[in-house]
Write an enzyme that holds these catalytic residues in place. Structure first.
Site, PDB file in Angstrom:
ATOM      1  N   HIS A 115       0.813  -1.220   0.000  1.00  0.00           N
ATOM      2  CA  HIS A 115       0.000   0.000   0.000  1.00  0.00           C
ATOM      3  C   HIS A 115       0.844   1.267   0.000  1.00  0.00           C
ATOM      4  CE1 HIS A 115       0.829  -0.553   4.331  1.00  0.00           C
ATOM      5  NE2 HIS A 115       0.648   0.748   4.444  1.00  0.00           N
ATOM      6  N   HIS A 179       4.985   9.037  13.142  1.00  0.00           N
ATOM      7  CA  HIS A 179       4.337   7.780  12.767  1.00  0.00           C
ATOM      8  C   HIS A 179       4.998   6.654  13.555  1.00  0.00           C
ATOM      9  CE1 HIS A 179       2.071   5.214  10.140  1.00  0.00           C
ATOM     10  NE2 HIS A 179       3.036   4.910   9.304  1.00  0.00           N
TER      11      HIS A 179
END
EC number: 1.13.11.16
Length: 313
Positions: A115, A179
């Site tokens: 992805h 993140h």
């Protein structure tokens, strides 16, 4: 060789239950604006800088950089599964140019991308196969990692090569910003996960579903303050975006891996893809940025950002 750039965060959670409608609507609108920018530019080729999440690259052989002369999406988290329209001739020529410029890059004639590569293509074009692509992998997860300056050198060398093409080229950087999702490591992975991240052991449908459910739960807990994961760092994210906006890429050479992890989390190293993308554009001189979107999004476990850019002249 007209160039344009679009960098954006990615998240498997964009395709999964959990994020609020308000958040998804805001991100959808921002992506739609970036899509209009891309449509107006109408690229003939897309060069992607993206990470991998142990779906195509594994510790048994983990290059810092790799360029694909053929590639296929693995179909994780609802993204496209199947071959991508890679321009093999341009990919090979790019690799040769990089070697001659002093940047070592591996070649894959059968690259699997997840992805991190496919989601931006689908979001920007509606179809991951809409344009010829040259995929470039940057290891941003599997430690030890090289210095950030090497990603800038990679991008600059790619940008120099792109100057030789008579095509409209869109440069895409995918990942970040702050993140710290739950990613297995050599030190912490249980046996089955360790076998996967080292040897690439295939996942059963049941294992994929379990991983997906774990990601959904991790995001829920993180968004509700019930997670040990490192908090997002909007101040750090904005300082990074300011560096990109002002073209001060050399400032990033002093950012150590320890600093990046401490400020942004273990997967904040995905900013390497942005650094490479902006360096590729900056190889042609000054640039100006647009589509200034940022949202600290705990529901996605990411500081979610979008930037576009074109040369100033």
């Amino acid at each position: 060789m007209p160039l344009a750039l679009c960098c954006m965060s990615h998240s498997p959670l964009l395709n999964l239950p959990g994020p609020s409608a308000e958040l998804l609507d805001q991100i959808t609108d921002a992506i739609a604006d970036a899509r209009k920018f891309v449509e107006q530019f109408d690229p003939e080729l897309v060069v992607t800088f993206s990470p991998d999440h142990y779906n195509g690259f594994f510790y048994r052989l983990m290059p810092p950089f790799c360029i694909g002369t053929a590639a296929a999406g693995v179909g994780d988290y609802g993204t496209y599964q199947g071959p991508l329209p890679v321009d093999a001739d341009i990919a090979n020529a790019c690799a040769e140019s990089l070697w001659e410029s002093g940047v070592d890059i591996a070649i894959s004639t059968a690259m699997d991308v997840d992805h991190g590569t496919v989601q931006p293509l689908q979001e920007l074009f509606g179809d991951a196969t809409a344009r010829p692509v040259v995929p470039i992998f940057i290891n941003s997860v599997a430690t030890p990692l090289g210095p950030l300056s090497r990603s800038r050198a990679l991008g600059a060398a790619v940008g120099t090569f792109l100057a030789t093409l008579d095509k409209r080229v869109l440069i895409v950087g995918s990942g970040g910003l702050s993140h710290d999702p739950p990613v297995p490591t050599l030190a912490t992975a249980p046996p089955a996960a360790l076998d996967r991240i080292v040897h690439g052991a295939p996942m059963t449908p049941e294992q994929r579903m379990a991983r997906q459910e774990a990601v959904i739960k991790a995001a829920h807990d993180f968004a509700h303050g019930q997670s040990p994961l490192r908090s997002l760092n909007p101040d750090w994210d904005r300082s990074l975006l300011e560096i990109f906006d002002e073209g001060r890429l050399s400032d990033l050479d002093g950012w150590t891996n320890t600093f990046i992890t401490g400020e942004g989390g273990n997967s904040a190293h995905e900013i390497r893809t942005w650094v490479a993308a902006f360096a590729a554009l900056a190889a042609h001189g000054e640039y100006q940025t647009g589509n200034h979107f940022y949202r600290a999004a705990p529901e996605l476990i990411a500081g979610f950002a979008i930037r576009t850019a074109v040369p100033s002249t």
